[in-house]
Design an enzyme around this catalytic site. Structure first.
Site, PDB file in Angstrom:
ATOM      1  N   ASN A   1      -1.981 -13.939  -1.624  1.00 24.09           N
ATOM      2  CA  ASN A   1      -2.737 -12.710  -1.377  1.00 24.09           C
ATOM      3  C   ASN A   1      -3.870 -12.474  -2.370  1.00 24.09           C
ATOM      4  OD1 ASN A   1      -0.083 -12.408  -2.718  1.00 24.09           O
ATOM      5  ND2 ASN A   1      -0.866 -10.386  -3.264  1.00 24.09           N
TER       6      ASN A   1
ATOM      7  N   SER B   1       3.220  -8.626   8.472  1.00 23.48           N
ATOM      8  CA  SER B   1       2.990  -7.187   8.297  1.00 23.48           C
ATOM      9  C   SER B   1       1.839  -6.738   9.180  1.00 23.48           C
ATOM     10  CB  SER B   1       2.676  -6.899   6.830  1.00 23.48           C
ATOM     11  OG  SER B   1       2.253  -5.554   6.687  1.00 23.48           O
TER      12      SER B   1
ATOM     13  N   HIS C   1      -0.328  -4.058   8.867  1.00 26.69           N
ATOM     14  CA  HIS C   1      -1.569  -3.489   8.351  1.00 26.69           C
ATOM     15  C   HIS C   1      -2.521  -4.499   7.734  1.00 26.69           C
ATOM     16  CE1 HIS C   1      -0.891  -3.129   3.862  1.00 26.69           C
ATOM     17  NE2 HIS C   1       0.352  -3.314   4.239  1.00 26.69           N
TER      18      HIS C   1
ATOM     19  N   THR D   1      15.724   4.547  15.463  1.00 28.09           N
ATOM     20  CA  THR D   1      14.897   4.651  16.663  1.00 28.09           C
ATOM     21  C   THR D   1      13.550   3.979  16.438  1.00 28.09           C
ATOM     22  OG1 THR D   1      16.001   6.707  17.180  1.00 28.09           O
ATOM     23  CG2 THR D   1      13.927   6.291  18.331  1.00 28.09           C
TER      24      THR D   1
ATOM     25  N   CYS E   1      -1.283  -3.921  -5.346  1.00 33.27           N
ATOM     26  CA  CYS E   1       0.010  -3.467  -5.837  1.00 33.27           C
ATOM     27  C   CYS E   1       0.058  -3.448  -7.358  1.00 33.27           C
ATOM     28  CB  CYS E   1       1.118  -4.347  -5.315  1.00 33.27           C
ATOM     29  SG  CYS E   1       0.922  -4.732  -3.590  1.00 33.27           S
TER      30      CYS E   1
HETATM   31  C1  LIG Z   1       0.743  -7.048   1.760  1.00 27.05           C
HETATM   32  C2  LIG Z   1       1.697  -8.152   1.513  1.00 27.05           C
HETATM   33  C3  LIG Z   1       3.074  -7.937   1.584  1.00 27.05           C
HETATM   34  C4  LIG Z   1       3.675  -6.581   1.799  1.00 27.05           C
HETATM   35  O1  LIG Z   1       3.465  -6.070   3.081  1.00 27.05           O
HETATM   36  P1  LIG Z   1       3.678  -4.488   3.277  1.00 27.05           P
HETATM   37  O2  LIG Z   1       3.652  -4.317   4.760  1.00 27.05           O
HETATM   38  O3  LIG Z   1       2.528  -3.838   2.598  1.00 27.05           O
HETATM   39  O4  LIG Z   1       4.985  -4.170   2.688  1.00 27.05           O
HETATM   40  C5  LIG Z   1       3.912  -9.007   1.382  1.00 27.05           C
HETATM   41  N1  LIG Z   1       3.431 -10.227   1.137  1.00 27.05           N
HETATM   42  C6  LIG Z   1       2.107 -10.485   1.076  1.00 27.05           C
HETATM   43  C7  LIG Z   1       1.649 -11.866   0.824  1.00 27.05           C
HETATM   44  C8  LIG Z   1       1.199  -9.453   1.254  1.00 27.05           C
HETATM   45  O5  LIG Z   1      -0.107  -9.706   1.162  1.00 27.05           O
END
Ligand SMILES: *Cc1c(COP(=O)(O)O)cnc(C)c1O
Length: 401
Positions: A154, A202, A204, A240, A327
Site C-alpha cells: 500500500n 476492501s 473503499h 443483518t 493509518c
Molecule cells: C486499506 C488497506 C487495508 C484495510 O482495509 P480497510 O477496509 O480500510 O479496513 C488492508 N490492507 C491493505 C493493503 C490496505 O491498503
C-alpha cells in the site's frame, strides 16, 4: 498559476463512483427489506445478495459459497489469520510466515497471535520491496500452518510473486492468504491461477463505500465463525447484511475488472512522468521496484525535509497526497515499509506517496510538477537537516536521530 484541487491519495481511499452510487441508491431507499424476511421486500434483498456473491465470485474465479462479505479489509485480514490459526492449532501447527512490510491489519494481528503463543517469521523485502519465494520456502517448518503475503504494497506499490509463493505453499500443504486490497482493479486476480486459499479485499479502495470488505475462503479451508448470531453469510458472520454497500461493492469489482491492461497503461504514462520529473530534484530516490509496481503508485524520498511539512504545503495548494500510509501518518514513527527497504530514519521521514486513479489527468500531474519543486526548495531552505547535509555533516545528523 491557477490553484486546482488534485486528489492523489487513492491508496488511502477513493471516492464512490457514480455507477456504484446508482446501484446503491435503491437499497438505501425503497429497498430496505431485511434479506432474511419472507415477504417480497425481504426476498428481493435476499436475491440481490445472492447475485452479489455470484458476481464477486466470478470476478476472482471463485465459487459463490467461498465469498464472505465483511465490514472492511482489516476485518477480513483478522478473520483469515486468527481464524486459520485457531483451526490449525488443533492440528499442531503454530507457525506463521509473513513479511515485514505488510499492512498493519496483518502485522498487528500477527503480534496479537504471538501473544497467544503462536510464532511468526517476518520475511525481508530487500531494497526493491519484493518478497523472494525462495525465502518463503526456506522459512517453512514442520509446524508452519499459514503463509500471508500481500499482493501489492500500500505504500510503495510493489507487486509480489503471489502465484509462485502459492505454488510453494500448495506443495507443502500450507494454507496461503493474500491481502489483495491494493491489487484489485490494477492486477488480474484469479484465485486458482494464484494458488491462494484466502484473499482479502476492501470496497473503499476501489470506488465503493467505506465499511464493506470481503474474504474469499477456499472450500476445505475451515474457519471458525467470526460473529455468532443469525444465519447470514452461511452462519459464519452473523449480522443483518448491509445490502446497499454490498451491492455497490459488487458493482465496483465488476468495473475494477474491466480493461485492466488498458487503464493501467494510461495511468502508467502519468506515473512515469511524475517519477521522472520528481527525480530531477536533487537528493531524491524512488522507493520500491520501478517495473514491478502498481500503475498508479509513486513513492519518492526527498532528503532534507519532513514529510508532514511537505503534505501541509501541498494541501495549501489543493493537493491531497500522503507520506506513507494514512493509518500511520499522525504518528511520528517513520514508515515501517520504508525502513524495511533499508532507508535511514531521516530519509524515510521525507517521503511522498502519490497514488493516482483513472480520474487523474495530465493537467493534474503537470500541476503537481509545477508546484512541488518550489515547495521542496522552500522547506529545504528552512531545514537544519538540509543545511547540515549540504555541509557534509550528514553522518552526525544520522547519529542524532
Ligand atoms: C486499506 C488497506 C487495508 C484495510 O482495509 P480497510 O477496509 O480500510 O479496513 C488492508 N490492507 C491493505 C493493503 C490496505 O491498503
Amino acid at each position: 498559476m491557477e490553484k486546482r484541487f488534485v486528489y492523489v491519495d487513492n491508496a488511502a481511499t477513493t471516492p464512490i463512483s457514480k455507477e456504484v452510487l446508482d446501484v446503491m441508491m435503491p437499497w438505501l431507499t425503497e429497498g430496505y427489506g431485511n434479506a432474511s424476511s419472507i415477504y417480497s421486500k425481504g426476498r428481493e434483498a435476499g436475491w440481490a445478495l445472492k447475485k452479489a456473491h455470484e458476481d464477486v465470485a466470478a470476478a476472482i474465479g471463485a465459487e459463490p459459497n467461498e465469498i464472505y462479505f465483511t465490514s472492511c479489509g482489516s476485518e477480513s485480514d483478522n478473520w483469515a489469520l486468527k481464524g486459520a490459526m485457531q483451526t490449525l492449532a488443533k492440528r499442531g501447527k503454530k507457525h506463521i510466515i509473513t513479511s515485514v512490510f505488510e499492512h498493519h491489519a496483518i502485522l498487528h494481528t500477527c503480534k496479537a497471535l504471538e501473544k497467544q503463543g503462536f510464532e511468526v517469521t517476518y520475511l525481508p523485502v530487500y531494497e526493491n520491496g519484493i518478497v523472494k519465494p525462495e525465502d518463503v520456502e526456506a522459512a517453512i517448518r514442520p509446524d508452519t500452518g499459514l503463509v500471508s503475503i500481500m499482493f501489492a504494497n500500500n505504500e510503495i506499490g510493489t507487486i509480489q510473486p503471489i502465484a509462485e509463493i502459492g505454488k510453494i505453499c500448495r506443495e507443502h500443504k500450507i494454507w496461503f492468504h493474500t491481502d489483495a486490497v491494493q491489487a484489485m482493479g490494477h492486477v488480474k486476480i484469479d484465485v486458482n491461477e494464484l494458488n491462494v486459499d484466502m484473499l482479502s479485499l476492501s470496497g473503499h479502495k476501489i470506488h465503493a463505500q467505506k465499511g464493506v470488505g470481503m474474504l474469499y475462503v477456499r472450500k476445505g479451508v475451515l474457519l471458525p465463525n467470526l460473529i455468532d448470531g443469525g444465519g447470514q453469510e452461511r452462519g459464519k458472520r452473523a449480522g443483518t447484511e448491509n445490502v446497499a454497500a454490498i451491492m455497490g461493492f459488487a458493482k465496483a469489482m465488476q468495473i475494477a475488472n474491466e480493461n485492466i491492461e488498458e487503464r493501467g497503461a494510461k495511468t502508467k504514462v502519468l506515473r512515469d512522468k511524475l517519477i521522472d520529473n520528481i527525480l530531477k530534484i536533487e537528493k531524491t530516490r524512488l522507493n520500491g521496484d520501478r517495473e514491478n509496481r502498481l500503475p498508479g503508485n509513486v513513492n519518492i524520498s526527498i532528503e532534507g525535509i519532513e514529510g508532514e511539512s511537505l503534505l501541509l504545503s501541498l494541501d495549501m495548494m489543493g493537493i491531497c497526497a500522503s507520506s506513507g500510509s494514512a493509518c500511520t501518518s499522525g504518528s511520528l514513527d517513520p514508515s515501517h515499509v520504508l525502513l524495511a527497504l533499508g532507508l535511514v530514519h531521516e530519509v524515510a521521514h521525507g517521503s511522498l506517496r502519490i497514488s493516482l486513479s483513472d480520474e487523474t489527468t495530465e493537467e493534474d500531474v503537470d500541476y503537481i510538477l509545477e508546484v512541488l519543486p518550489g515547495i521542496v526548495e522552500r522547506l529545504r531552505a528552512m531545514s537544519p537537516l538540509w543545511e547540515a547535509m549540504m555541509k557534509g555533516e550528514n553522518k552526525k545528523v544520522k547519529m542524532m536521530h
